[in-house]
Scaffold this active site. Structure first.
Site, PDB file in Angstrom:
ATOM      1  N   LYS A  22       0.835  -1.211   0.000  1.00 25.16           N
ATOM      2  CA  LYS A  22       0.000   0.000   0.000  1.00 25.16           C
ATOM      3  C   LYS A  22       0.867   1.256   0.000  1.00 25.16           C
ATOM      4  O   LYS A  22       0.636   2.183  -0.774  1.00 25.16           O
ATOM      5  CB  LYS A  22      -0.888  -0.010   1.254  1.00 25.16           C
ATOM      6  CG  LYS A  22      -1.555   1.312   1.548  1.00 25.16           C
ATOM      7  CD  LYS A  22      -2.420   1.252   2.794  1.00 25.16           C
ATOM      8  CE  LYS A  22      -1.681   1.520   4.088  1.00 25.16           C
ATOM      9  NZ  LYS A  22      -1.342   2.939   4.342  1.00 25.16           N
ATOM     10  N   ASN A  23       1.873   1.277   0.876  1.00 21.20           N
ATOM     11  CA  ASN A  23       2.657   2.509   1.042  1.00 21.20           C
ATOM     12  C   ASN A  23       3.604   2.795  -0.118  1.00 21.20           C
ATOM     13  O   ASN A  23       4.198   3.865  -0.191  1.00 21.20           O
ATOM     14  CB  ASN A  23       3.448   2.469   2.357  1.00 21.20           C
ATOM     15  CG  ASN A  23       2.536   2.640   3.556  1.00 21.20           C
ATOM     16  OD1 ASN A  23       1.344   2.907   3.392  1.00 21.20           O
ATOM     17  ND2 ASN A  23       3.084   2.477   4.747  1.00 21.20           N
ATOM     18  N   ARG A  93      -4.581  10.483   4.713  1.00 22.55           N
ATOM     19  CA  ARG A  93      -3.560  11.530   4.800  1.00 22.55           C
ATOM     20  C   ARG A  93      -2.584  11.482   3.629  1.00 22.55           C
ATOM     21  O   ARG A  93      -2.014  12.508   3.242  1.00 22.55           O
ATOM     22  CB  ARG A  93      -2.780  11.393   6.107  1.00 22.55           C
ATOM     23  CG  ARG A  93      -3.622  11.552   7.336  1.00 22.55           C
ATOM     24  CD  ARG A  93      -2.742  11.424   8.541  1.00 22.55           C
ATOM     25  NE  ARG A  93      -1.526  12.195   8.354  1.00 22.55           N
ATOM     26  CZ  ARG A  93      -1.407  13.488   8.568  1.00 22.55           C
ATOM     27  NH1 ARG A  93      -2.429  14.170   9.011  1.00 22.55           N
ATOM     28  NH2 ARG A  93      -0.252  14.099   8.344  1.00 22.55           N
ATOM     29  N   CYS A 117      -5.071  12.795  13.339  1.00 26.12           N
ATOM     30  CA  CYS A 117      -5.602  11.441  13.163  1.00 26.12           C
ATOM     31  C   CYS A 117      -5.349  10.655  14.424  1.00 26.12           C
ATOM     32  O   CYS A 117      -4.707  11.147  15.355  1.00 26.12           O
ATOM     33  CB  CYS A 117      -5.025  10.764  11.928  1.00 26.12           C
ATOM     34  SG  CYS A 117      -3.373  10.153  12.152  1.00 26.12           S
ATOM     35  N   ARG A 122       0.542  14.378  13.369  1.00 28.88           N
ATOM     36  CA  ARG A 122       1.001  14.161  11.999  1.00 28.88           C
ATOM     37  C   ARG A 122       0.979  15.424  11.129  1.00 28.88           C
ATOM     38  O   ARG A 122       0.194  15.534  10.179  1.00 28.88           O
ATOM     39  CB  ARG A 122       0.194  13.039  11.328  1.00 28.88           C
ATOM     40  CG  ARG A 122       0.379  11.733  12.045  1.00 28.88           C
ATOM     41  CD  ARG A 122      -0.273  10.594  11.328  1.00 28.88           C
ATOM     42  NE  ARG A 122       0.537  10.066  10.242  1.00 28.88           N
ATOM     43  CZ  ARG A 122       0.224   8.967   9.575  1.00 28.88           C
ATOM     44  NH1 ARG A 122      -0.843   8.309   9.871  1.00 28.88           N
ATOM     45  NH2 ARG A 122       1.004   8.546   8.607  1.00 28.88           N
ATOM     46  N   ASP A 307       4.962   0.695  12.183  1.00 28.11           N
ATOM     47  CA  ASP A 307       3.781  -0.009  11.679  1.00 28.11           C
ATOM     48  C   ASP A 307       3.683  -1.456  12.184  1.00 28.11           C
ATOM     49  O   ASP A 307       2.697  -2.137  11.903  1.00 28.11           O
ATOM     50  CB  ASP A 307       3.758   0.006  10.139  1.00 28.11           C
ATOM     51  CG  ASP A 307       3.372   1.378   9.600  1.00 28.11           C
ATOM     52  OD1 ASP A 307       2.953   2.239  10.384  1.00 28.11           O
ATOM     53  OD2 ASP A 307       3.489   1.594   8.376  1.00 28.11           O
ATOM     54  N   ARG A 399      -8.355  -0.744   5.100  1.00 31.91           N
ATOM     55  CA  ARG A 399      -7.495   0.267   4.477  1.00 31.91           C
ATOM     56  C   ARG A 399      -6.132  -0.334   4.147  1.00 31.91           C
ATOM     57  O   ARG A 399      -5.443   0.167   3.251  1.00 31.91           O
ATOM     58  CB  ARG A 399      -7.282   1.451   5.424  1.00 31.91           C
ATOM     59  CG  ARG A 399      -8.516   2.305   5.637  1.00 31.91           C
ATOM     60  CD  ARG A 399      -8.161   3.522   6.460  1.00 31.91           C
ATOM     61  NE  ARG A 399      -6.876   4.049   6.015  1.00 31.91           N
ATOM     62  CZ  ARG A 399      -5.979   4.627   6.803  1.00 31.91           C
ATOM     63  NH1 ARG A 399      -6.208   4.769   8.065  1.00 31.91           N
ATOM     64  NH2 ARG A 399      -4.839   5.062   6.303  1.00 31.91           N
TER      65      ARG A 399
END
Ligand code: UD1
Length: 419
Positions: A22-23, A93, A117, A122, A307, A399
């Site tokens: 995802k990132n 974000r 968030c 952030r 994470d 997500r």
């Protein structure tokens, strides 16, 4: 609202395939804005955040074609407006990643400020400061970043403090089409930054030093689309490895990138797991069923990733011994602690450190997901708990984890989505 129902205490065994990261996919999709011809992105994970980024690009008028296997062809030549609207930015974000590409390619951008968030304030000050250093004129007005530049952005000598993944990515993209040389000092070394740089190079960018803390970009006049396959998701891989370190059993993850999860693997070995890997696969086997307590501190890559912090609090909550877990990246990233405590976990918070006294077993309970990785830790806790665990607000999980219940059921878990 959908929930996950997990009946715990099942050993996990079997093989799964890693999803795309995802990132890495998010900045690469944003990079499509830079190209004069369509960019084809493959190995995209089927996740809500990816849909949001596609929706954001679509809302600007980009032409997006989706194939059945989720390959996406993005054509930025049809762009109609340069706005990233609040309704989309507030749900993700990473939308801030369109700022650099819009500014450098179209010389104007209006991007909603993301706001706070669940895991901390952030801020995006580093993104804004860097664009200003490259010559952009930026005002913050009515909750929006309004940015413009006369002609091309100018190459600059940029130093990031603290090191930021997103800011490094925004500058990389902006600098690729800027005039002259840009240096990013204290750049993020995350594999996803390297993946983005490789994609930009394939599009025609001139970049050196990605993967180190000093990246040098020589701006070019045009970039073209290409075919790019995003790297495997290292957080997903590490999460499944941790799950099996907790439940016992043996897992093989195929199409993974083992060298991107080294810091986590070191900790899993400390916990008693036997881990082996080849070029694109990794296995983990737990010889004695209970992991040993494993202390850690999170930090920028190649240190232990923030994470994976929540998942390791879950692991330590059933480990033999007492561990301390220190969070150094995001100040409020401990919302999972109260939920695991509801399942019997013995965790004390002191500032940014959690002290976890391992117990033999957690007990199933209704719990609530509060952010993406926190929800993963609740799934892991549910897998080893006695009885049933019901996790509410699982949209957080969707997500970032592709088909999580399907993958866990393949491994022998008892988990279902209920409404
Ligand atoms: C990315 C990842 C996220 C991961 C995080 C840290 C994506 C889409 N998300 O988030 O999963 O947890 O890296 O590895 O890739 N900071 C500032 N000012 C800024 C920007 C950041 O002070 O302008 C601070 C943040 O508050 C935080 C630290 O820098 O304390 C690192 O954040 P950053 O690396 O920017 O995280 P993201 O890119 O948002």
């Amino acid at each position: 609202m959908e929930k996950l129902l997990i009946r715990g205490k099942k050993e996990l065994n079997g093989e799964i395939v890693a999803s795309g990261a995802k990132n890495s996919a998010l900045p690469i999709l944003a990079a499509s804005l830079l190209a004069d011809s369509p960019l084809k992105v493959s190995n995209l994970p089927h996740l809500n955040d990816i849909t949001t980024m596609i929706e954001l690009l679509g809302s600007m008028g980009l032409d997006i074609a989706l194939s059945e296997d989720m390959d996406v062809l993005v054509d930025a030549s049809t762009i109609k407006n340069l706005n990233a609207r609040y309704e989309l930015v507030k749900t993700m974000r990473a939308s801030i990643l369109v700022l650099g590409p819009l500014l450098t390619k179209f010389h104007r951008a209006k991007v909603a400020l993301p706001g706070g968030c669940a895991i901390g304030s952030r801020p995006v000050n580093l993104h804004i400061q860097a664009m200003r250093e490259m010559g952009a004129d930026i005002v913050l007005e009515n909750g929006y970043i309004k940015a413009k530049t006369k002609g091309r952005l100018k190459g600059a000598n940029i130093s990031l403090d603290p090191v930021s993944v997103g800011a490094t990515e925004n500058v990389l993209m902006a600098a690729s089409l800027a005039e002259g040389l840009t240096t990013i000092n204290n750049a993020a070394k995350e594999p996803e930054v390297v993946d983005l740089a490789e994609c930009l190079k394939k599009m025609g960018a001139e970049i050196e030093g990605h993967g180190t803390d000093r990246i040098v970009i020589n701006g070019v006049k045009t970039l073209l689309g290409c075919d790019f396959s995003v790297m495997p998701d290292r957080v997903e891989t590490a999460t499944y490895l941790t799950a099996v370190a907790m439940t016992g059993g043996k897992i093989k993850i195929k199409r993974a990138r083992p060298n991107s999860v080294s810091s986590v693997v070191n900790k899993l070995r400390e916990a008693g797991a036997v881990v082996e890997s080849g070029e694109d696969w990794i296995t983990l086997e737990m010889n004695n069923s209970r992991p040993k307590a494993t202390s850690l501190s999170t930090g920028p890559y190649p240190s232990f990733p923030t994470d994976m912090q929540a998942q390791f609090i879950a692991l330590n909550s059933i480990a033999e011994g007492t561990a301390t877990v220190t969070e150094n990246i995001f100040e409020n990233r401990f919302t999972h602690v109260q939920e695991i405590a509801r399942m019997g976990g013995k965790i004390t918070l002191k500032g940014n450190t959690a002290i976890i006294e391992g117990i033999k077993s957690l007990i199933g309970a209704p719990v609530m997901a509060t952010d993406l990785r926190a929800s993963a830790s609740l799934v892991l806790a549910g897998l080893v708990a006695d009885g049933a665990t019901e996790i509410d607000r699982i949209y957080h999980i969707d997500r970032g984890y592709e088909r999580i219940e399907e993958k866990l059921n393949i491994l022998g878990a008892d988990i279902e989505r209920i409404s």
